[in-house]
Design an enzyme around this catalytic site. Sequence first.
Site, PDB file in Angstrom:
ATOM      1  N   GLU A  80      -4.447  -4.857  11.393  1.00 10.87           N
ATOM      2  CA  GLU A  80      -3.264  -3.534  11.796  1.00 10.87           C
ATOM      3  C   GLU A  80      -3.398  -3.334  12.816  1.00 10.87           C
ATOM      4  O   GLU A  80      -4.491  -2.621  13.669  1.00 10.87           O
ATOM      5  CB  GLU A  80      -4.066  -2.093  10.819  1.00 10.87           C
ATOM      6  CG  GLU A  80      -4.562  -2.157   9.242  1.00 10.87           C
ATOM      7  CD  GLU A  80      -4.573  -0.811   8.890  1.00 10.87           C
ATOM      8  OE1 GLU A  80      -4.102   0.085   8.415  1.00 10.87           O
ATOM      9  OE2 GLU A  80      -5.811  -0.988   9.114  1.00 10.87           O
TER      10      GLU A  80
ATOM     11  N   ASN B  33       0.722  -1.006   0.201  1.00 16.90           N
ATOM     12  CA  ASN B  33      -0.270   0.141   0.133  1.00 16.90           C
ATOM     13  C   ASN B  33       1.161   0.719   0.190  1.00 16.90           C
ATOM     14  O   ASN B  33       1.302   1.695   0.700  1.00 16.90           O
ATOM     15  CB  ASN B  33      -0.780  -0.231   1.397  1.00 16.90           C
ATOM     16  CG  ASN B  33      -1.985   0.916   0.857  1.00 16.90           C
ATOM     17  OD1 ASN B  33      -1.690   2.246   0.753  1.00 16.90           O
ATOM     18  ND2 ASN B  33      -2.464   1.252   2.537  1.00 16.90           N
TER      19      ASN B  33
ATOM     20  N   SER C 158       3.636  -3.506   9.915  1.00 13.79           N
ATOM     21  CA  SER C 158       5.154  -2.196   9.212  1.00 13.79           C
ATOM     22  C   SER C 158       6.435  -4.141   9.546  1.00 13.79           C
ATOM     23  O   SER C 158       6.905  -3.972   9.974  1.00 13.79           O
ATOM     24  CB  SER C 158       6.104  -2.069  10.658  1.00 13.79           C
ATOM     25  OG  SER C 158       5.013  -0.906  10.645  1.00 13.79           O
TER      26      SER C 158
ATOM     27  N   HIS D 257     -10.261   0.952   6.205  1.00 10.07           N
ATOM     28  CA  HIS D 257      -8.060   1.065   6.135  1.00 10.07           C
ATOM     29  C   HIS D 257      -7.919   2.143   7.349  1.00 10.07           C
ATOM     30  O   HIS D 257      -9.048   2.601   7.466  1.00 10.07           O
ATOM     31  CB  HIS D 257      -7.150   1.666   5.434  1.00 10.07           C
ATOM     32  CG  HIS D 257      -5.838   1.706   5.086  1.00 10.07           C
ATOM     33  ND1 HIS D 257      -5.227   2.631   6.226  1.00 10.07           N
ATOM     34  CD2 HIS D 257      -4.938   0.794   5.134  1.00 10.07           C
ATOM     35  CE1 HIS D 257      -4.103   2.712   6.501  1.00 10.07           C
ATOM     36  NE2 HIS D 257      -4.277   1.231   5.468  1.00 10.07           N
TER      37      HIS D 257
ATOM     38  N   LYS E  34      -0.093   4.538  -0.096  1.00  8.10           N
ATOM     39  CA  LYS E  34      -1.151   5.098   0.263  1.00  8.10           C
ATOM     40  C   LYS E  34      -0.726   6.530  -0.218  1.00  8.10           C
ATOM     41  O   LYS E  34      -0.796   6.697  -1.995  1.00  8.10           O
ATOM     42  CB  LYS E  34      -0.054   5.823   1.933  1.00  8.10           C
ATOM     43  CG  LYS E  34      -0.411   3.932   2.731  1.00  8.10           C
ATOM     44  CD  LYS E  34       0.300   4.701   4.299  1.00  8.10           C
ATOM     45  CE  LYS E  34      -0.168   3.251   5.258  1.00  8.10           C
ATOM     46  NZ  LYS E  34       0.288   3.792   5.983  1.00  8.10           N
TER      47      LYS E  34
ATOM     48  N   GLY F 173       3.379   5.208  14.803  1.00 12.33           N
ATOM     49  CA  GLY F 173       4.081   5.458  15.128  1.00 12.33           C
ATOM     50  C   GLY F 173       3.721   6.087  17.004  1.00 12.33           C
ATOM     51  O   GLY F 173       4.033   7.234  17.490  1.00 12.33           O
TER      52      GLY F 173
ATOM     53  N   GLU G 295      -6.582   4.898   8.259  1.00 12.13           N
ATOM     54  CA  GLU G 295      -6.682   6.222   8.438  1.00 12.13           C
ATOM     55  C   GLU G 295      -7.605   6.510   7.356  1.00 12.13           C
ATOM     56  O   GLU G 295      -8.126   7.630   7.957  1.00 12.13           O
ATOM     57  CB  GLU G 295      -5.192   5.935   7.067  1.00 12.13           C
ATOM     58  CG  GLU G 295      -3.730   6.209   7.667  1.00 12.13           C
ATOM     59  CD  GLU G 295      -2.968   6.102   6.586  1.00 12.13           C
ATOM     60  OE1 GLU G 295      -3.053   5.889   5.640  1.00 12.13           O
ATOM     61  OE2 GLU G 295      -1.704   5.473   6.900  1.00 12.13           O
TER      62      GLU G 295
END
Length: 250
Positions: free
Chosen positions: A167, A9, A212, A95, A11, A173, A97
Amino acid sequence: MRIPLIAGNWKMNGSLALLEDFGNAFARTESLSKAIEIVIIPPFPYLANADEAFEGTLVQIGAQTLYSENSGAFTGEVSASMLKEFGVHFVLVGHSERRTLFSEDDAAVLARTRQALEAGITPVLCVGETLEERDAGRIDDIVLGQVAAVLDGLTEAERQKLVIAYEPVWAIGTGRTATPEQAQQVHAAIRARLRTYSESLADDMRLLYGGSMKPSNADELLAQPDIDGGLIGGASLKPEDFIAICHAAG
């Protein structure tokens, strides 16, 4: 036998030059196993170029989202039928996001899933919990709830056409990292939830890990019994890293 699936992906990243680099890298790579599926998911403007760049390789094309209607006055949106014309085989739905930045709720995710299925595109249903939800002990409540919100609205035949990607939003982060054992634990819970629908659904559905994955941890993650591939973020922007993960899956 579940065929491993590695999906990259991009993004809102990438360029025509990067597409060319990827196309050339895959054209030079002759040792990849044909027993895996490989998908590149670039931004919308690059779909036509991606289809051309990966012609003759094992790479299929995916899209990052779609709208819940097939046509109409929806400025800025893209329909499943349009994606189909550009050779798209997979599309992400739900997703993290899209859920957090664009306020897509479970009903919106289900509607998008149905549109993809009607067009003959495989939906990759993304699910996952935040740091606060994990710390509150709500992993099963959130993740399995997101799974059920979509699967409960589909027929058994439609469910069989899905892929699910887990996910761990809490590991993005935050400085905290999901171990292979933690990833496997959630994947196993998802598989157990699928078994409440049917044995064949649980046995056949591919579950991808979207936290990740990179060359340094791909082998260990993909060795877990309920992890059938990866939804790759940062490493999918580097041809060498992405191809290394594909080798690990094969």
